[in-house]
Scaffold this motif. Sequence first.
Motif, PDB file in Angstrom:
ATOM      1  N   LEU A 141       0.833  -1.214   0.000  1.00 49.50           N
ATOM      2  CA  LEU A 141       0.000   0.000   0.000  1.00 49.50           C
ATOM      3  C   LEU A 141       0.863   1.257   0.000  1.00 49.50           C
ATOM      4  CD1 LEU A 141      -2.755  -1.087   2.566  1.00 49.50           C
ATOM      5  CD2 LEU A 141      -3.017  -0.803   0.080  1.00 49.50           C
ATOM      6  N   TYR A 142       1.960   1.213   0.752  1.00 50.84           N
ATOM      7  CA  TYR A 142       2.889   2.348   0.819  1.00 50.84           C
ATOM      8  C   TYR A 142       3.529   2.613  -0.547  1.00 50.84           C
ATOM      9  CZ  TYR A 142       7.588   4.321   1.654  1.00 50.84           C
ATOM     10  OH  TYR A 142       8.755   5.046   1.581  1.00 50.84           O
ATOM     11  N   ARG A 143       3.915   1.526  -1.235  1.00 49.81           N
ATOM     12  CA  ARG A 143       4.629   1.681  -2.497  1.00 49.81           C
ATOM     13  C   ARG A 143       3.710   2.018  -3.672  1.00 49.81           C
ATOM     14  NH1 ARG A 143       9.989   2.537  -3.253  1.00 49.81           N
ATOM     15  NH2 ARG A 143       9.218   2.445  -5.389  1.00 49.81           N
ATOM     16  N   ALA A 144       2.424   1.684  -3.595  1.00 53.27           N
ATOM     17  CA  ALA A 144       1.532   1.850  -4.749  1.00 53.27           C
ATOM     18  C   ALA A 144       1.541   3.271  -5.314  1.00 53.27           C
ATOM     19  CB  ALA A 144       0.111   1.419  -4.380  1.00 53.27           C
ATOM     20  N   PRO A 145       1.306   4.327  -4.500  1.00 55.92           N
ATOM     21  CA  PRO A 145       1.339   5.681  -5.067  1.00 55.92           C
ATOM     22  C   PRO A 145       2.735   6.104  -5.511  1.00 55.92           C
ATOM     23  CG  PRO A 145       1.076   5.773  -2.677  1.00 55.92           C
ATOM     24  CD  PRO A 145       0.922   4.345  -3.064  1.00 55.92           C
ATOM     25  N   ILE A 146       3.774   5.607  -4.822  1.00 56.93           N
ATOM     26  CA  ILE A 146       5.147   5.948  -5.214  1.00 56.93           C
ATOM     27  C   ILE A 146       5.470   5.356  -6.577  1.00 56.93           C
ATOM     28  CG2 ILE A 146       7.582   5.659  -4.605  1.00 56.93           C
ATOM     29  CD1 ILE A 146       6.747   5.618  -1.680  1.00 56.93           C
TER      30      ILE A 146
END
Length: 402
Positions: A141-146
Amino acid sequence: MVRVVFLHPDLGIGGAERLVVDAAVALRSRGCSVQIWTAHHDPQHCFSETLSPDLPVVCVGDWLPISICGYFHAVCAYFRMIYVALYLVFLSGVEFDVVFCDQVSACIPVLRLVRHRKKVLFYCHFPDQLLTQRHSLLKRLYRAPIDRLEELTTGMADLVVVNSQFTAGVFRQTFPKLVTIHLDILYPSLNTAAFDEEVDDLRGLVPEGRSVLFLSINRYERKKNLPLALRALAALKTRMSDARWEQVHLVLAGGYDERVAENVQHYEELRSLAVSLDLEEHVTFLRSFSDRLKVVLLHSSACVLYTPSGEHFGIVPVEAMYTCCPVIAVASGGPLESVVHGETGFLCEPTPESFSEAMERLATDAGLRVHMGQAGRARVLERFSLQAFADQLYAHVLSLAN
């Protein structure tokens, strides 16, 4: 005169930093005005060219954190580079025509805020999102927008250049929305002048009588698979007589930054592994060594062990080949394009058995070492010279500036 600004996150010691420095030196040799802007530059931990007044380095934003409680490295890297770009555009007063940026594409939208739009060349060493693990749901979830931001901002560059055919293929798979973007291949080069200087011997660095020296050069990071070099050395020990084994030594030389927890931890892990394999008397560990010592090591070694799998390109095999030092590398990624199996070295499976077999051949056959060394040097001069790199990069910069 074309004015070029380089934007790079951390101007330390590594393959990406080596390319940025070589690119800046190459463009300066073509008459360009060059500056390197970065969020971190330590004069005690950098390539020597960055200390020259002829290659100005501007460091801003080093006060920003590189992580938060050991986490959020990617977000911090993005904010640091965005800050560098904002400072360049709005506070510096520096005039420029072309920006060369790499590793972090999040700063590209900021460069679009300039009143008179400047052209951006983005050099993709490897998609950033593939350089991290995401075992947990929270990490995904943390990496998805990045990851989405990386694809979006990379596509905003005026020209995207990659370091190998291997990386070009990975780029296409990783960024499906950028399938229409044209990619140019610009192989990293070698500034051969630095490797042609007279070298000292290794007196005091390795024990007396160790005439067969194996060398590994990589950052102290787990993804570099440095334990493979130690386990291959242990496997080699079982293949040799006691007398021949006493001639063998391994130097593990790695980029090391005490600010990076992984560097500190992995260094200790490797030392513990050497002890457990009963190799401590046949291994020397070096941290953040000088450029001159690297040249001495390359000229003095029987072979370079290059252990990463799926490496984007890897400049170390090219450096080794130029100094007439054969290379044993994993048969994947960039080395498939730089090392010729059976001619300039050996491409092996990433196992101690496969590596140790190739190591034994080179350790016991001086004629083979000489033959492969000469073939390697000829290959570098043909395909990876600074002249060819400078010509291609300068042509890209001119096309953008015009």
